[in-house]
Enzyme design. Structure first.
Site, PDB file in Angstrom:
ATOM      1  N   GLY A 126       5.069  -1.042   2.715  1.00  0.00           N
ATOM      2  CA  GLY A 126       4.255   0.137   2.486  1.00  0.00           C
ATOM      3  C   GLY A 126       5.056   1.421   2.399  1.00  0.00           C
ATOM      4  O   GLY A 126       6.110   1.575   3.013  1.00  0.00           O
ATOM      5  N   HIS A 138       0.814  -1.217   0.000  1.00  0.00           N
ATOM      6  CA  HIS A 138       0.000   0.000   0.000  1.00  0.00           C
ATOM      7  C   HIS A 138       0.853   1.274   0.000  1.00  0.00           C
ATOM      8  O   HIS A 138       1.910   1.349   0.611  1.00  0.00           O
ATOM      9  CB  HIS A 138      -0.933   0.012   1.216  1.00  0.00           C
ATOM     10  N   ASP A 139       0.390   2.266  -0.729  1.00  0.00           N
ATOM     11  CA  ASP A 139       0.945   3.626  -0.738  1.00  0.00           C
ATOM     12  C   ASP A 139       2.340   3.719  -1.353  1.00  0.00           C
ATOM     13  O   ASP A 139       3.028   4.728  -1.180  1.00  0.00           O
ATOM     14  CB  ASP A 139       0.961   4.221   0.679  1.00  0.00           C
TER      15      ASP A 139
END
Length: 272
Positions: A140, A122-123
């Site tokens: 992440g 994520h991200d």
């Protein structure tokens, strides 16, 4: 050529498919997704909700794009996964969407090759022309600059930056930033100087390569503090964009910078 969809595919009515898209057997495409023109999605791929991709991507079997973040604070918020154009996503690659605690999106640029079993958490933000070999794992919030190569079975810790045109060796782990233009490898990733072969292949001048090599020695091997070394490199090598980019990246580091391999027993702080 018209869009070609295998009858066994399951596609949410809200999905937007471009022209000349090919969708293979047993593909699942979720709600609020966008698939660009000329994209080929092979069998058993899952494209999760809120995923957007550009043109001419090739997604190989069993990849999962846009999966929910592996983050304990994620509560089903609407966040995104975005891919550019002309990417090769190989078998069993996983890319997770962003979080509201982060940038709310995970971004992969254009012309990237993500080899089998690679994972982008994520991200993350991955630039153009990046190659991630088999079983590379990005935690992440990792940032990977353009034209980076990460060799197989390497792992990058959360919030770490990998600068443009860096080359990371296989079976390596990275918990500190890797500056642009550099070569790094080892179980505990260390720097081994500029990525000269890669830089030459990408059209960097002999002057730029020599300047980066000299700057590296001043910053990492002269015995000066990191800030003193950067100041000295800038003084001795003025007006060279690659040197200016190198020193700017190091100064921006929040987690510290990967040390030279000859300093493996020294502190890893970027203030040393």
């Amino acid at each position: 050529m018209a869009t070609d969809i295998h009858p066994s595919a399951v596609i949410d009515p809200s999905a937007e498919l471009g022209a000349d898209v090919r969708i293979g057997p047993y593909v699942v495409i979720g709600a609020d997704t966008k698939i660009g023109d000329g994209t080929w999605i092979e069998s058993h791929v899952v494209i999760k909700s809120y995923t957007e991709m550009g043109k001419n991507n090739h997604i190989h079997p069993h990849a999962v794009i846009g999966g929910e973040p592996q983050h304990t604070a994620y509560k089903g918020e609407k966040t995104y996964t975005r891919l550019g154009d002309n990417n090769q996503i190989r078998e069993c690659v996983t890319i997770h969407r962003g979080t509201v605690q982060g940038a709310q999106e995970t971004v992969v640029g254009s012309n990237c090759m993500l080899m089998a079993y690679a994972h982008i958490a994520h991200d993350c933000v991955v630039g153009d022309n990046v190659i991630m070999a088999n079983s590379v794992n990005l935690a992440g919030h990792v940032e990977v600059g353009r034209n980076v190569i990460i060799s197989g079975m390497s792992a990058v810790q959360q919030f770490i930056r990998i600068g443009e045109y860096a080359f990371l060796g296989g079976a390596s782990g990275y918990k500190l930033d890797v500056p642009p233009f550099m070569l790094a490898h080892g179980v505990r990733g260390m720097l081994f100087g500029p990525n000269l072969i890669g830089l030459k292949r990408n059209g960097f001048s002999t002057e730029a390569c020599k300047a980066l090599k000299k700057a590296y020695k001043i910053i990492f091997r002269s015995g000066l503090t990191r800030e003193e070394g950067m100041a000295q490199a800038e003084k001795e090598l003025p007006g060279i964009p690659e040197v200016e980019r190198l020193t700017a990246f190091i100064r921006e580091a929040k987690k510290g910078v990967t040390p030279d391999h000859k300093q493996r027993n020294c502190s890893e702080s970027h203030d040393d």
